[in-house]
Motif scaffolding. Structure first.
Motif, mmCIF file in Angstrom:
data_model
loop_
_atom_site.group_PDB
_atom_site.id
_atom_site.type_symbol
_atom_site.label_atom_id
_atom_site.label_comp_id
_atom_site.label_asym_id
_atom_site.label_seq_id
_atom_site.Cartn_x
_atom_site.Cartn_y
_atom_site.Cartn_z
ATOM 1 N N PHE A 40 0.712 -1.074 0.658
ATOM 2 C CA PHE A 40 -0.136 0.022 -0.185
ATOM 3 C C PHE A 40 0.889 1.338 -0.161
ATOM 4 O O PHE A 40 2.360 1.249 0.399
ATOM 5 N N TRP A 44 -1.475 5.470 3.199
ATOM 6 C CA TRP A 44 -2.303 4.990 3.599
ATOM 7 C C TRP A 44 -1.658 4.235 5.590
ATOM 8 O O TRP A 44 -3.125 4.180 6.284
ATOM 9 N N LYS A 78 -10.450 10.868 -1.235
ATOM 10 C CA LYS A 78 -10.204 10.240 -2.418
ATOM 11 C C LYS A 78 -9.295 9.482 -1.794
ATOM 12 O O LYS A 78 -9.810 7.405 -1.976
ATOM 13 N N LEU A 79 -8.686 9.319 -0.236
ATOM 14 C CA LEU A 79 -7.667 8.239 0.104
ATOM 15 C C LEU A 79 -8.278 7.438 0.308
ATOM 16 O O LEU A 79 -8.565 6.407 0.354
ATOM 17 N N ASP A 81 -11.913 6.722 -0.318
ATOM 18 C CA ASP A 81 -11.897 5.949 -1.279
ATOM 19 C C ASP A 81 -11.069 4.814 -1.882
ATOM 20 O O ASP A 81 -11.635 3.241 -2.091
ATOM 21 N N ARG A 82 -10.356 5.120 -2.052
ATOM 22 C CA ARG A 82 -8.794 4.211 -2.334
ATOM 23 C C ARG A 82 -8.950 3.020 -0.956
ATOM 24 O O ARG A 82 -8.831 1.430 -1.237
ATOM 25 N N ASN A 85 -11.728 0.778 -1.343
ATOM 26 C CA ASN A 85 -12.409 0.052 -2.382
ATOM 27 C C ASN A 85 -10.677 -1.280 -2.142
ATOM 28 O O ASN A 85 -11.087 -2.154 -2.801
ATOM 29 N N ALA A 86 -9.689 -0.939 -1.666
ATOM 30 C CA ALA A 86 -9.293 -2.379 -0.820
ATOM 31 C C ALA A 86 -10.080 -3.003 0.531
ATOM 32 O O ALA A 86 -9.488 -3.761 0.617
#
Length: 154
Positions: A40, A44, A78-79, A81-82, A85-86
């Protein structure tokens, strides 16, 4: 009046540069290990650690996480969201305030965060404690905490 000679401008700036350089190099090593081990981005890590340390079972408000991670709300969205999604976090609406959204670790996110925390502590022992020793590590922490507290506005 202090009996110590005043530190020159040049020496003061050089000393501060050494603080910044030492931190930056150590942080870079630690974040490279996180990225290599977990796959990652380094950005994160801070969010995972903040969520892992949350005392609220709901997680933490997204606005607070954005502020503490020094990101704009759009950048943090945006972070998030990632991370979502992970499969590492979920967003939850606040039942008492429709304007507020909480970020919360998923079980998989908690697992990753706990493993990252242990790996990070191991790295800190290698890159900080083995170099400075326990007493100087504690002193460094206290000094930088004092400096940070002196310049924190609430």
């Amino acid at each position: 009046m202090s009996t110590q000679a005043a530190i020159s401008d040049r020496d003061l700036i050089a000393a501060w540069g050494q603080v910044i350089d030492g931190f930056a190099r150590t942080h870079q090593l630690l974040m490279a290990e996180f990225t290599e081990e977990f796959g990652f981005p380094a950005g994160w890590f801070e969010v995972l650690m903040r969520l892992l340390g949350a005392n609220d079972e709901r997680g933490l408000p997204m606005t607070r996480l954005a502020r503490e991670a020094s990101l704009t709300s759009g950048g943090f969205t945006k972070l998030a969201d990632r991370l979502e999604n992970a499969g590492l976090l979920v967003r939850r609406d606040c039942p008492s305030d429709r304007r507020m959204t909480y970020a919360q670790l998923t079980p998989a996110g908690r697992d990753v965060a706990e493993r990252a925390q242990a790996a990070h502590a191991d790295g800190l022992r290698r890159y900080v404690v083995e170099v400075l020793g326990e007493d100087d590590t504690r002193k460094l922490s206290l000094l930088l905490s004092t400096l940070g507290a002196a310049h924190t506005s609430c």
